[in-house]
Enzyme design. Sequence first.
Site, PDB file in Angstrom:
ATOM      1  CE  LYS A   1       3.395   0.226  -5.059  1.00  0.00           C
ATOM      2  NZ  LYS A   1       2.271  -0.115  -5.375  1.00  0.00           N
TER       3      LYS A   1
ATOM      4  CG  ASP B   1       3.779  -8.901  -7.604  1.00  0.00           C
ATOM      5  OD1 ASP B   1       3.390  -8.797  -8.073  1.00  0.00           O
ATOM      6  OD2 ASP B   1       4.324  -7.441  -6.558  1.00  0.00           O
TER       7      ASP B   1
ATOM      8  CD1 TRP C   1       3.851  -3.021  -0.758  1.00  0.00           C
ATOM      9  CD2 TRP C   1       1.708  -3.446  -0.978  1.00  0.00           C
ATOM     10  NE1 TRP C   1       2.774  -1.689  -1.502  1.00  0.00           N
ATOM     11  CE2 TRP C   1       2.006  -2.554  -1.676  1.00  0.00           C
ATOM     12  CE3 TRP C   1       0.494  -4.266  -1.710  1.00  0.00           C
ATOM     13  CZ2 TRP C   1       0.560  -1.856  -2.492  1.00  0.00           C
ATOM     14  CZ3 TRP C   1      -0.831  -3.568  -2.913  1.00  0.00           C
ATOM     15  CH2 TRP C   1      -0.405  -2.292  -3.024  1.00  0.00           C
TER      16      TRP C   1
ATOM     17  CG  HIS D   1       8.103  -2.003  -5.394  1.00  0.00           C
ATOM     18  ND1 HIS D   1       7.313  -2.734  -4.630  1.00  0.00           N
ATOM     19  CD2 HIS D   1       6.384  -2.501  -6.228  1.00  0.00           C
ATOM     20  CE1 HIS D   1       5.797  -3.070  -4.543  1.00  0.00           C
ATOM     21  NE2 HIS D   1       5.860  -2.837  -6.266  1.00  0.00           N
TER      22      HIS D   1
ATOM     23  CG  ASP E   1       7.764  -5.409  -7.511  1.00  0.00           C
ATOM     24  OD1 ASP E   1       8.373  -4.961  -7.818  1.00  0.00           O
ATOM     25  OD2 ASP E   1       7.187  -6.038  -6.928  1.00  0.00           O
TER      26      ASP E   1
ATOM     27  CG  ASP F   1       3.189  -4.629 -11.007  1.00  0.00           C
ATOM     28  OD1 ASP F   1       4.285  -5.638 -10.590  1.00  0.00           O
ATOM     29  OD2 ASP F   1       2.615  -3.865 -10.887  1.00  0.00           O
TER      30      ASP F   1
ATOM     31  CD  GLU G   1       6.995  -6.031  -2.740  1.00  0.00           C
ATOM     32  OE1 GLU G   1       5.525  -6.944  -2.225  1.00  0.00           O
ATOM     33  OE2 GLU G   1       6.436  -6.024  -3.732  1.00  0.00           O
TER      34      GLU G   1
ATOM     35  CG  ASP H   1       5.150  -1.032  -9.682  1.00  0.00           C
ATOM     36  OD1 ASP H   1       5.729  -1.805  -9.755  1.00  0.00           O
ATOM     37  OD2 ASP H   1       3.822  -1.565  -8.216  1.00  0.00           O
TER      38      ASP H   1
ATOM     39  CG  HIS I   1       7.298  -9.322  -4.698  1.00  0.00           C
ATOM     40  ND1 HIS I   1       6.433  -8.772  -4.822  1.00  0.00           N
ATOM     41  CD2 HIS I   1       7.318 -10.503  -4.184  1.00  0.00           C
ATOM     42  CE1 HIS I   1       5.667  -9.689  -4.157  1.00  0.00           C
ATOM     43  NE2 HIS I   1       5.955 -10.703  -3.626  1.00  0.00           N
TER      44      HIS I   1
END
Length: 396
Positions: free
Chosen positions: A221, A319, A178, A255, A252, A289, A219, A287, A279
């Site tokens: 995004k 992630d 990434w 993303h 992810d 997380d 990856e 995003d 992820h």
Amino acid sequence: MNTYEQAAEIYDDIGVDTETALFALDKIPISLHCWQGDDVRGFEGAKDVTGGIQSTGNYPGAAKNMEELQAMLDRALGLIPGAAKVSLHAIYGNIKGVSRDAIEPKHFQEWVNWARKRKLGLDFNPTFFSHEKSADGLTLSHPDPGVRNFWIEHAKRCRAIAAYFGLSLGELSVLNMWIPDGYKDIPADQLAPRRRLEDSLDEIFRQHLDPTCIVDAVESKLFGLGLEAYTVGSHEFYMGYAIKNGISLCLDTGHFHPTENVSSKISALALYVPKILLHLSRPMRWDSDHVVLLDDELLAIAREVIRHGLLDRVHVGLDYFDGSIDRVMAWVIGARNTRKALLIALLEPYRMLQKAEEKLDFTQRLLILEESKNLPWQAVWNEYCKRKNAPARLVL
Ligand code: RNT
Ligand code: ZN
């Protein structure tokens, strides 16, 4: 309350064998992301995390060095039943004073020793952020060939390290790339950086490495903090690159646009890319997380993997990075939720659902789907935890 035996009978009635489910469940590795343990700081002594990602919160106890991080992972692993892996970033080696374009497998030997003792596999990630050479937000797509070559060399070395992990631990290492590359404001030329990224990737993947040791993934995004207008490695870019070049794709869950579901992308992508790396994350408004919950989307993702028999082609990784709660429990809660989602999916009467659908009996399909929510999966979870010497409940 249902005992395991009662639950097994109920499942047997609808054509689901709980022992088969438990056997399969135990084998699915969940890859714990080492960076949750120290808010993505790493061991290079960097003050700031850059690249458009951010961990917020100041809960005490962030790991300051490798020993602390390993001790925290050990505590987490003790509370997470089933197979596990650990995913490392390149900034987590024994790398004080070593430039990123000079890292070698030896700088990660302590991790290999640690993992071997615990029979864990290791995944790996080149680190393209928190570095002076990515300070302007560009790495592999940078217009300056000197900067690009620095990062190309870093990525090549990371692939060699991942292959070494795979070889020495006897378990495939997923190498996930990434990069933060993008612009804060509206670009003039959206094409040139993507051309440069494509060239850089071609150079990085030029060397063939043993596919029994390493699997390469890229990856995508949507945007990053301070990189809101344009992301070089967008979903379309990497989807195209992965399909064209036989590279695996990392999805992810944070993303994409907020109304997109990663769960509904899996079956389509599985037709065209060799493998998928998940992820698992939880975006809240952005995003962000957050720790993954046992929510509808996690369940939907687990169902897609199980229903289509994709366990050998989907790697499950976490992630997220929340610095506002106990970092060990962040791993534990997210990993246990993931394992629970996989169990629920494995216990689903999928054959019944399929049959109803084949007959276009959508009433029956909806009924089975909804009635399935009452099935006693908790009793099977409790039994699983008992067999694995892990607590079935952590509090209450
Ligand atoms: C960033 C990506 C990437 C990172 C880690 C640290 O948005 O999700 O996977 O979270 O590599
Ligand atoms: Zn990610």
